[in-house]
Design a protein around this motif. Structure first.
Motif, PDB file in Angstrom:
ATOM      1  N   VAL A 155       0.861  -1.182   0.000  1.00 23.64           N
ATOM      2  CA  VAL A 155       0.000   0.000   0.000  1.00 23.64           C
ATOM      3  C   VAL A 155       0.895   1.230   0.000  1.00 23.64           C
ATOM      4  N   SER A 156       0.494   2.256  -0.730  1.00 22.31           N
ATOM      5  CA  SER A 156       1.242   3.512  -0.783  1.00 22.31           C
ATOM      6  C   SER A 156       0.507   4.606  -0.019  1.00 22.31           C
ATOM      7  N   LEU A 157       1.275   5.454   0.620  1.00 22.19           N
ATOM      8  CA  LEU A 157       0.736   6.642   1.287  1.00 22.19           C
ATOM      9  C   LEU A 157       1.457   7.851   0.738  1.00 22.19           C
ATOM     10  N   SER A 158       0.701   8.858   0.316  1.00 20.97           N
ATOM     11  CA  SER A 158       1.317  10.043  -0.273  1.00 20.97           C
ATOM     12  C   SER A 158       1.929  10.951   0.783  1.00 20.97           C
ATOM     13  N   LEU A 159       2.777  11.823   0.316  1.00 25.18           N
ATOM     14  CA  LEU A 159       3.165  12.993   1.085  1.00 25.18           C
ATOM     15  C   LEU A 159       2.053  14.028   0.960  1.00 25.18           C
ATOM     16  N   GLN A 160       2.042  14.998   1.863  1.00 28.54           N
ATOM     17  CA  GLN A 160       1.167  16.157   1.713  1.00 28.54           C
ATOM     18  C   GLN A 160       1.983  17.252   1.049  1.00 28.54           C
ATOM     19  N   GLY A 161       1.382  17.922   0.099  1.00 26.98           N
ATOM     20  CA  GLY A 161       2.114  18.813  -0.776  1.00 26.98           C
ATOM     21  C   GLY A 161       2.864  19.946  -0.115  1.00 26.98           C
TER      22      GLY A 161
END
Length: 297
Positions: A155-161
């Motif tokens: 599963v991938s989790l993004s960074l917050q921009g």
């Protein structure tokens, strides 16, 4: 599978949280071109590739799932992938054709995606979902080397921009329970990431790939300060130093933009406070000092 949750909760083994360097695009899994064997630190014969291949043997238990925070995925708010069969994202350009033929057919884990959402909601951290998100090269390159059978759900989790260090640290703190549930948390980035500097310090850029032997390691002072921060015994001072990374020597040279450092903030937050982080990898890549870190607190 991730449904082994209760068994792993009862185990005394806890998986570490790890920050690793994913290298230059697809080069860590490509053989070096003829004539430069032994002269490069970016291809399949590199120290980075060797470290990743050895990674599974260093773990206390086999992960039941892997959560990757990649430098190559940013969203307006933190976003978790929910696909049960994530596709490949070839987010690099200008490499040999074999770099676009590789497959990493790991399944996703809707269970783990839901657990990530649950933990972040409990910490009052907004989190969205993305059912179409696949595996970018910050995910599949290190996993292709470390877990080539692709048998563990990912599963991938993004960074917050905004890349705010404190927000990303807080996400890591919220996700720390996953380490007791059989989930390996990986932050995939680079402790040095300045593309123009990489290119200036290599003979002809990435296509030639061979770093100048007499070039000093760029960012060595920053790397020393980062290692000192991560390994500091006092947890409050450790956190302060990491979050204030911009005050470290040559910080803006090493990270003109901190997208490749931000996964470290998440991993350090997930690493707990009972033990300092460890420097578990060090190399010079294209003339630049890079380090990997592990957290077992």
């Amino acid at each position: 599978v991730y449904s082994d949750l209760n068994l792993l909760r009862s185990s005394s083994s806890m998986l570490p949280a790890i920050f690793l360097n994913h290298g230059a695009g697809p080069l860590p899994f490509l053989p070096p071109p003829p004539g430069i064997q032994g002269q490069t630190s970016v291809y399949s014969d590199s120290a980075t590739s060797e470290y990743l291949r050895a990674l599974p043997d260093s773990l206390p238990v086999r992960p039941s799932a892997i959560l990757v925070i990649s430098a190559h995925w940013e969203e307006f708010v933190f976003t978790v992938s929910t696909s049960s069969a994530p596709e490949m994202i070839f987010d690099y350009y200008g490499f040999p054709s074999e770099a676009y033929e590789v497959k990493y057919p790991a399944s996703g884990s809707p269970e783990l995606s839901a657990r990530v959402q649950e933990l972040l909601a409990s910490a009052r951290i907004p989190c969205k979902t993305d059912a179409a998100r696949g595996l970018d090269h910050g995910v599949f390159v290190p996993l292709l080397l470390a877990f080539p059978a692709a048998e563990i759900p990912v599963v991938s989790l993004s960074l917050q921009g905004d890349l705010d260090p404190a927000k990303h640290w807080a996400v890591g703190e919220a996700l720390r329970p996953l380490r007791e549930e059989g989930v390996l948390i990986l932050g995939s980035g680079m402790s040095f990431h300045n593309i123009p500097a990489f290119q200036r310090n290599s003979r002809g850029g990435f296509s030639a790939g061979s770093p100048s032997r007499d070039a000093p390691a760029l960012g060595a002072a920053f790397e020393d300060a980062l290692v000192d921060a991560i390994t500091h015994e006092d947890p409050e001072e450790r956190k302060r130093r990491v979050l204030e990374w911009r005050s470290m020597p040559k910080a803006s040279l090493c990270h003109p933009r901190e997208d490749h450092l931000a996964p470290l903030f998440v991993v350090a937050g997930a690493g707990g406070v009972s033990q300092p982080g460890e420097q578990v990898f060090q190399d010079t890549v294209l003339g630049s000092a890079v380090s990997g870190f592990q957290f077992r607190g």
